[in-house]
Design a protein around this motif. Structure first.
Motif, PDB file in Angstrom:
ATOM      1  N   LEU A 186       0.831  -1.209   0.213  1.00 28.89           N
ATOM      2  CA  LEU A 186      -0.089  -0.115  -0.038  1.00 28.89           C
ATOM      3  C   LEU A 186       0.815   1.206  -0.131  1.00 28.89           C
ATOM      4  O   LEU A 186       1.590   1.189   0.953  1.00 28.89           O
ATOM      5  N   TYR A 187       0.807   1.991  -1.006  1.00 24.94           N
ATOM      6  CA  TYR A 187       1.703   3.191  -1.055  1.00 24.94           C
ATOM      7  C   TYR A 187       0.662   4.566  -0.792  1.00 24.94           C
ATOM      8  O   TYR A 187      -0.438   4.494  -1.002  1.00 24.94           O
ATOM      9  N   PHE A 188       1.421   5.313   0.029  1.00 27.11           N
ATOM     10  CA  PHE A 188       0.759   6.322   0.650  1.00 27.11           C
ATOM     11  C   PHE A 188       1.656   7.642   1.027  1.00 27.11           C
ATOM     12  O   PHE A 188       2.807   7.435   0.973  1.00 27.11           O
ATOM     13  N   LEU A 189       1.196   8.842   1.058  1.00 28.64           N
ATOM     14  CA  LEU A 189       1.663  10.037   1.465  1.00 28.64           C
ATOM     15  C   LEU A 189       1.920  10.191   3.141  1.00 28.64           C
ATOM     16  O   LEU A 189       0.990  10.145   3.725  1.00 28.64           O
ATOM     17  N   ASP A 190       3.184  10.001   3.523  1.00 27.52           N
ATOM     18  CA  ASP A 190       3.053   9.871   5.068  1.00 27.52           C
ATOM     19  C   ASP A 190       2.879  11.399   5.704  1.00 27.52           C
ATOM     20  O   ASP A 190       2.912  12.430   5.100  1.00 27.52           O
ATOM     21  N   LYS A 191       3.324  11.461   7.103  1.00 29.10           N
ATOM     22  CA  LYS A 191       3.185  12.594   7.759  1.00 29.10           C
ATOM     23  C   LYS A 191       4.107  13.695   7.560  1.00 29.10           C
ATOM     24  O   LYS A 191       4.073  15.034   7.467  1.00 29.10           O
ATOM     25  N   LYS A 192       5.262  13.588   6.832  1.00 33.73           N
ATOM     26  CA  LYS A 192       6.362  14.372   6.599  1.00 33.73           C
ATOM     27  C   LYS A 192       6.126  14.665   5.076  1.00 33.73           C
ATOM     28  O   LYS A 192       7.071  15.512   4.600  1.00 33.73           O
ATOM     29  N   GLY A 193       5.104  14.155   4.439  1.00 29.31           N
ATOM     30  CA  GLY A 193       5.085  14.623   2.823  1.00 29.31           C
ATOM     31  C   GLY A 193       5.825  13.902   1.668  1.00 29.31           C
ATOM     32  O   GLY A 193       6.021  14.173   0.893  1.00 29.31           O
ATOM     33  N   ASP A 194       6.213  12.476   2.525  1.00 26.96           N
ATOM     34  CA  ASP A 194       7.000  11.765   1.595  1.00 26.96           C
ATOM     35  C   ASP A 194       6.442  10.506   1.328  1.00 26.96           C
ATOM     36  O   ASP A 194       5.336   9.984   1.842  1.00 26.96           O
ATOM     37  N   ILE A 195       6.644   9.740   0.171  1.00 22.36           N
ATOM     38  CA  ILE A 195       5.794   8.572  -0.279  1.00 22.36           C
ATOM     39  C   ILE A 195       6.352   7.446   0.433  1.00 22.36           C
ATOM     40  O   ILE A 195       7.941   7.172   0.502  1.00 22.36           O
TER      41      ILE A 195
END
Length: 74
Positions: free
Chosen positions: A56-65
Protein backbone atom coordinates in the motif's frame (compact mmCIF):
# COMPACT_ATOMS: atom_id res chain seq x y z
CA UNK A 1 5.87 -0.85 9.74
CA UNK A 2 6.18 1.46 6.76
CA UNK A 3 9.29 2.06 4.72
CA UNK A 4 10.10 5.34 2.95
CA UNK A 5 10.22 5.02 -0.84
CA UNK A 6 10.89 8.60 -1.98
CA UNK A 7 11.57 11.87 -0.14
CA UNK A 8 9.32 14.59 -1.53
CA UNK A 9 8.56 16.97 1.38
CA UNK A 10 5.05 17.80 0.12
CA UNK A 11 3.10 20.41 2.13
CA UNK A 12 -0.55 19.48 2.56
CA UNK A 13 -3.59 21.76 2.56
CA UNK A 14 -6.64 21.15 4.74
CA UNK A 15 -9.74 19.80 2.99
CA UNK A 16 -7.88 17.67 0.44
CA UNK A 17 -7.23 13.93 0.21
CA UNK A 18 -3.74 13.08 -1.04
CA UNK A 19 -2.89 9.73 -2.64
CA UNK A 20 -0.49 7.96 -5.01
CA UNK A 21 -2.23 7.42 -8.36
CA UNK A 22 -1.84 4.53 -10.81
CA UNK A 23 1.06 6.29 -12.58
CA UNK A 24 3.02 6.56 -9.31
CA UNK A 25 2.49 10.32 -9.00
CA UNK A 26 1.03 12.32 -6.10
CA UNK A 27 -2.55 13.45 -6.70
CA UNK A 28 -5.14 15.24 -4.60
CA UNK A 29 -8.91 15.63 -4.62
CA UNK A 30 -11.21 17.85 -2.57
CA UNK A 31 -12.94 15.90 0.19
CA UNK A 32 -16.72 15.60 0.11
CA UNK A 33 -18.10 17.21 3.28
CA UNK A 34 -21.60 18.07 4.56
CA UNK A 35 -23.54 17.11 1.43
CA UNK A 36 -21.08 18.79 -0.92
CA UNK A 37 -19.54 16.63 -3.57
CA UNK A 38 -15.78 16.27 -3.96
CA UNK A 39 -13.84 17.67 -6.88
CA UNK A 40 -11.86 16.11 -9.70
CA UNK A 41 -8.42 14.64 -9.02
CA UNK A 42 -5.41 16.81 -9.86
CA UNK A 43 -1.77 15.71 -10.18
CA UNK A 44 0.41 17.66 -7.79
CA UNK A 45 3.86 16.11 -8.16
CA UNK A 46 5.26 13.82 -10.85
CA UNK A 47 7.27 11.05 -9.16
CA UNK A 48 6.82 8.07 -11.48
CA UNK A 49 7.49 5.41 -8.84
CA UNK A 50 6.93 1.79 -9.82
CA UNK A 51 4.43 0.12 -7.50
CA UNK A 52 5.05 -3.45 -6.37
CA UNK A 53 2.18 -5.86 -5.87
CA UNK A 54 1.27 -6.50 -2.22
CA UNK A 55 2.14 -3.01 -0.93
CA UNK A 56 0.00 0.00 0.00
CA UNK A 57 1.58 3.30 -1.12
CA UNK A 58 0.69 6.53 0.69
CA UNK A 59 1.86 10.04 1.55
CA UNK A 60 3.21 9.99 5.12
CA UNK A 61 3.13 12.76 7.78
CA UNK A 62 6.36 14.32 6.52
CA UNK A 63 5.02 14.56 2.95
CA UNK A 64 7.13 11.69 1.59
CA UNK A 65 5.98 8.57 -0.26
CA UNK A 66 6.01 5.47 1.92
CA UNK A 67 4.72 1.93 1.57
CA UNK A 68 3.47 -0.77 3.91
CA UNK A 69 3.02 -4.50 3.31
CA UNK A 70 -0.66 -5.42 2.95
CA UNK A 71 -1.72 -8.23 5.27
CA UNK A 72 -4.29 -9.77 2.94
CA UNK A 73 -2.27 -9.44 -0.30
CA UNK A 74 -1.97 -12.52 -2.47
Amino acid sequence: MAEKVLKVGMDREDGFLYYIDKDGDIARVQMARGGKKGGKPKKIEKCGIKKEKGYLYFLDKKGDISRAKMVNAK
